[in-house]
Write a protein that holds these residues in place. Structure first.
Motif, PDB file in Angstrom:
ATOM      1  N   TYR A  16     -10.874   4.427   6.829  1.00 14.92           N
ATOM      2  CA  TYR A  16     -11.819   5.525   6.607  1.00 14.92           C
ATOM      3  C   TYR A  16     -12.259   6.154   7.930  1.00 14.92           C
ATOM      4  N   LEU A  17     -12.284   5.340   8.996  1.00 22.59           N
ATOM      5  CA  LEU A  17     -12.785   5.817  10.277  1.00 22.59           C
ATOM      6  C   LEU A  17     -11.790   6.746  10.973  1.00 22.59           C
ATOM      7  N   CYS A  18     -10.515   6.554  10.711  1.00 19.76           N
ATOM      8  CA  CYS A  18      -9.501   7.333  11.420  1.00 19.76           C
ATOM      9  C   CYS A  18      -8.620   8.145  10.483  1.00 19.76           C
ATOM     10  N   ALA A  19      -9.059   8.362   9.243  1.00 22.63           N
ATOM     11  CA  ALA A  19      -8.238   9.067   8.256  1.00 22.63           C
ATOM     12  C   ALA A  19      -7.910  10.483   8.715  1.00 22.63           C
ATOM     13  N   ALA A  20      -8.880  11.188   9.272  1.00 27.61           N
ATOM     14  CA  ALA A  20      -8.639  12.570   9.711  1.00 27.61           C
ATOM     15  C   ALA A  20      -7.634  12.609  10.854  1.00 27.61           C
ATOM     16  N   GLU A  21      -7.735  11.677  11.782  1.00 32.34           N
ATOM     17  CA  GLU A  21      -6.818  11.647  12.923  1.00 32.34           C
ATOM     18  C   GLU A  21      -5.400  11.273  12.484  1.00 32.34           C
ATOM     19  N   LEU A  22      -5.292  10.389  11.492  1.00 33.35           N
ATOM     20  CA  LEU A  22      -3.972  10.057  10.960  1.00 33.35           C
ATOM     21  C   LEU A  22      -3.360  11.261  10.241  1.00 33.35           C
ATOM     22  N   ALA A  23      -4.187  11.979   9.492  1.00 34.78           N
ATOM     23  CA  ALA A  23      -3.685  13.141   8.757  1.00 34.78           C
ATOM     24  C   ALA A  23      -3.226  14.250   9.701  1.00 34.78           C
ATOM     25  N   SER A  24      -3.923  14.404  10.825  1.00 31.37           N
ATOM     26  CA  SER A  24      -3.568  15.475  11.768  1.00 31.37           C
ATOM     27  C   SER A  24      -2.426  15.088  12.692  1.00 31.37           C
ATOM     28  N   GLY A  25      -2.081  13.815  12.756  1.00 27.28           N
ATOM     29  CA  GLY A  25      -1.046  13.357  13.669  1.00 27.28           C
ATOM     30  C   GLY A  25      -1.553  12.958  15.032  1.00 27.28           C
ATOM     31  N   ALA A  26      -2.864  13.071  15.268  1.00 27.23           N
ATOM     32  CA  ALA A  26      -3.419  12.645  16.549  1.00 27.23           C
ATOM     33  C   ALA A  26      -3.269  11.141  16.736  1.00 27.23           C
ATOM     34  N   LEU A  27      -3.283  10.407  15.633  1.00 28.29           N
ATOM     35  CA  LEU A  27      -2.987   8.978  15.626  1.00 28.29           C
ATOM     36  C   LEU A  27      -1.783   8.739  14.724  1.00 28.29           C
ATOM     37  N   VAL A  28      -1.077   7.649  14.994  1.00 27.95           N
ATOM     38  CA  VAL A  28       0.019   7.244  14.117  1.00 27.95           C
ATOM     39  C   VAL A  28      -0.233   5.818  13.650  1.00 27.95           C
ATOM     40  N   ALA A  29       0.072   5.586  12.362  1.00 26.56           N
ATOM     41  CA  ALA A  29       0.007   4.231  11.820  1.00 26.56           C
ATOM     42  C   ALA A  29       1.284   3.513  12.233  1.00 26.56           C
ATOM     43  N   LEU A  30       1.148   2.445  12.986  1.00 26.01           N
ATOM     44  CA  LEU A  30       2.316   1.770  13.555  1.00 26.01           C
ATOM     45  C   LEU A  30       2.992   0.848  12.552  1.00 26.01           C
ATOM     46  N   LEU A  31       2.273   0.406  11.551  1.00 23.29           N
ATOM     47  CA  LEU A  31       2.835  -0.410  10.482  1.00 23.29           C
ATOM     48  C   LEU A  31       2.189   0.004   9.169  1.00 23.29           C
ATOM     49  N   GLU A  32       2.923  -0.146   8.076  1.00 25.76           N
ATOM     50  CA  GLU A  32       2.371   0.119   6.751  1.00 25.76           C
ATOM     51  C   GLU A  32       2.721  -1.070   5.849  1.00 25.76           C
ATOM     52  N   PRO A  33       2.031  -2.204   6.021  1.00 26.05           N
ATOM     53  CA  PRO A  33       2.351  -3.394   5.220  1.00 26.05           C
ATOM     54  C   PRO A  33       2.024  -3.180   3.748  1.00 26.05           C
ATOM     55  N   GLU A  34       2.740  -3.877   2.870  1.00 24.29           N
ATOM     56  CA  GLU A  34       2.496  -3.744   1.436  1.00 24.29           C
ATOM     57  C   GLU A  34       1.079  -4.171   1.074  1.00 24.29           C
ATOM     58  N   GLU A  35       0.571  -5.188   1.750  1.00 31.20           N
ATOM     59  CA  GLU A  35      -0.787  -5.671   1.497  1.00 31.20           C
ATOM     60  C   GLU A  35      -1.555  -5.671   2.815  1.00 31.20           C
ATOM     61  N   PRO A  36      -2.115  -4.554   3.181  1.00 30.26           N
ATOM     62  CA  PRO A  36      -2.868  -4.502   4.440  1.00 30.26           C
ATOM     63  C   PRO A  36      -4.138  -5.340   4.341  1.00 30.26           C
ATOM     64  N   PRO A  37      -4.602  -5.875   5.445  1.00 33.30           N
ATOM     65  CA  PRO A  37      -5.863  -6.627   5.425  1.00 33.30           C
ATOM     66  C   PRO A  37      -7.021  -5.725   4.993  1.00 33.30           C
ATOM     67  N   ILE A  38      -7.897  -6.265   4.193  1.00 30.72           N
ATOM     68  CA  ILE A  38      -9.097  -5.537   3.782  1.00 30.72           C
ATOM     69  C   ILE A  38     -10.316  -6.409   4.019  1.00 30.72           C
ATOM     70  N   ASN A  39     -11.453  -5.769   4.048  1.00 28.99           N
ATOM     71  CA  ASN A  39     -12.720  -6.477   4.196  1.00 28.99           C
ATOM     72  C   ASN A  39     -13.712  -5.874   3.215  1.00 28.99           C
ATOM     73  N   THR A  40     -14.373  -6.705   2.433  1.00 32.95           N
ATOM     74  CA  THR A  40     -15.356  -6.231   1.462  1.00 32.95           C
ATOM     75  C   THR A  40     -16.725  -6.157   2.107  1.00 32.95           C
ATOM     76  N   LEU A  41     -17.402  -5.045   1.895  1.00 33.60           N
ATOM     77  CA  LEU A  41     -18.776  -4.880   2.359  1.00 33.60           C
ATOM     78  C   LEU A  41     -19.723  -4.958   1.174  1.00 33.60           C
ATOM     79  N   PHE A  42     -20.928  -5.420   1.445  1.00 32.78           N
ATOM     80  CA  PHE A  42     -21.910  -5.663   0.395  1.00 32.78           C
ATOM     81  C   PHE A  42     -23.208  -4.939   0.725  1.00 32.78           C
TER      82      PHE A  42
END
Length: 250
Positions: A198-224
């Motif tokens: 969520y923090l870098c979604a805009a930069e990924l969409a614009s190409g300013a950043l690149v996702a170096l890996l796209e694992p099938e099950e990326p690590p997640i963290n639940t917030l409460f």
């Protein structure tokens, strides 16, 4: 309580209670004192506990700086427009949960689920972690300079172990104790890092950043969103419900 009553009697120079076998009986001096202070006690009760105006007292909210800034605060715009007075504190989950237990805060957005029965945690959202590099990065992320949130690589270490199956190299190139600063450092070409999507979604969409890996099950963290188990004032309860409702679109 006995010590407090004794101190008050000494200050007034009057006996307020007569001790008996089955408790105490107020003296006439106590009755007269109660009559004089009753309006002030009623006013104080109205100020701190009265619900005629649910936003009469400020709501003290605490959470991680990045999610609170980008997701939590925008979700409360309607309540603020309706009169909510908000006081916000940033910090680490353990410290903030301690503050909640000690009544410094009314509710906490936490990256960890608290233990025990004194605090109640409701799942708020899942943040997905993504390994990112600057535009044009083509190297091996496992040997690239690391930009980290802390010296012990808390987010990077988890990603390396769960996705790459190895420990990350020690010694980050840059340490910035704010994920927004980590994002800015990666954009500047300092190295690679792991960030919430969520923090870098805009930069990924614009190409300013690149996702170096796209694992099938990326690590997640639940917030409460965490509150004390006792009944909540109307203001904090409204904030909690607003966050739970808005988080569905996060």
């Amino acid at each position: 309580m006995t010590a407090q009553v004794r101190a008050l009697e000494e200050e007034l120079g009057q006996q307020l209670f007569v001790r008996r076998a089955r408790g105490v009986t107020p003296t006439s001096a106590a009755d007269e004192l109660a009559t004089r202070i009753a309006p002030h006690v009623d006013a104080l009760t109205s100020l701190t506990f009265g619900e005629a105006d649910p936003f009469a007292a400020p709501v003290h909210l605490a959470g991680p700086a990045e999610l609170t800034t980008l997701r939590v605060l925008p979700a409360l715009s309607g309540l603020v427009a309706a009169g909510l007075r908000l006081r916000v504190t940033f910090g680490l989950a353990e410290d903030l949960l301690t503050g909640l237990s000690q009544r410094r805060f009314d509710l906490v957005v936490s990256t960890i689920r608290p233990r025990g029965r004194s605090l109640v945690a409701n799942p708020l959202t899942d943040e997905e972690f993504v390994l990112v590099g600057p535009r044009g990065f083509t190297g091996d992320p496992r040997s690239a300079p690391l930009v980290a949130y802390a010296e012990d690589l808390p987010i990077i270490r988890r990603y390396w172990r769960s996705v790459l199956g190895v420990r990350p190299p020690s010694g980050p190139a840059v340490v910035v104790p704010d994920l927004r600063g980590v994002l800015a450092s990666v954009l500047a070409g300092f190295g690679v890092s792991v960030l919430p999507r969520y923090l870098c979604a805009a930069e990924l969409a614009s190409g300013a950043l690149v996702a170096l890996l796209e694992p099938e099950e990326p690590p997640i963290n639940t917030l409460f969103v965490v509150t004390r188990a006792e009944p909540s004032r109307a203001g904090p309860a409204a904030v909690r419900e607003a966050l739970l409702a808005d988080a569905a679109r996060w």
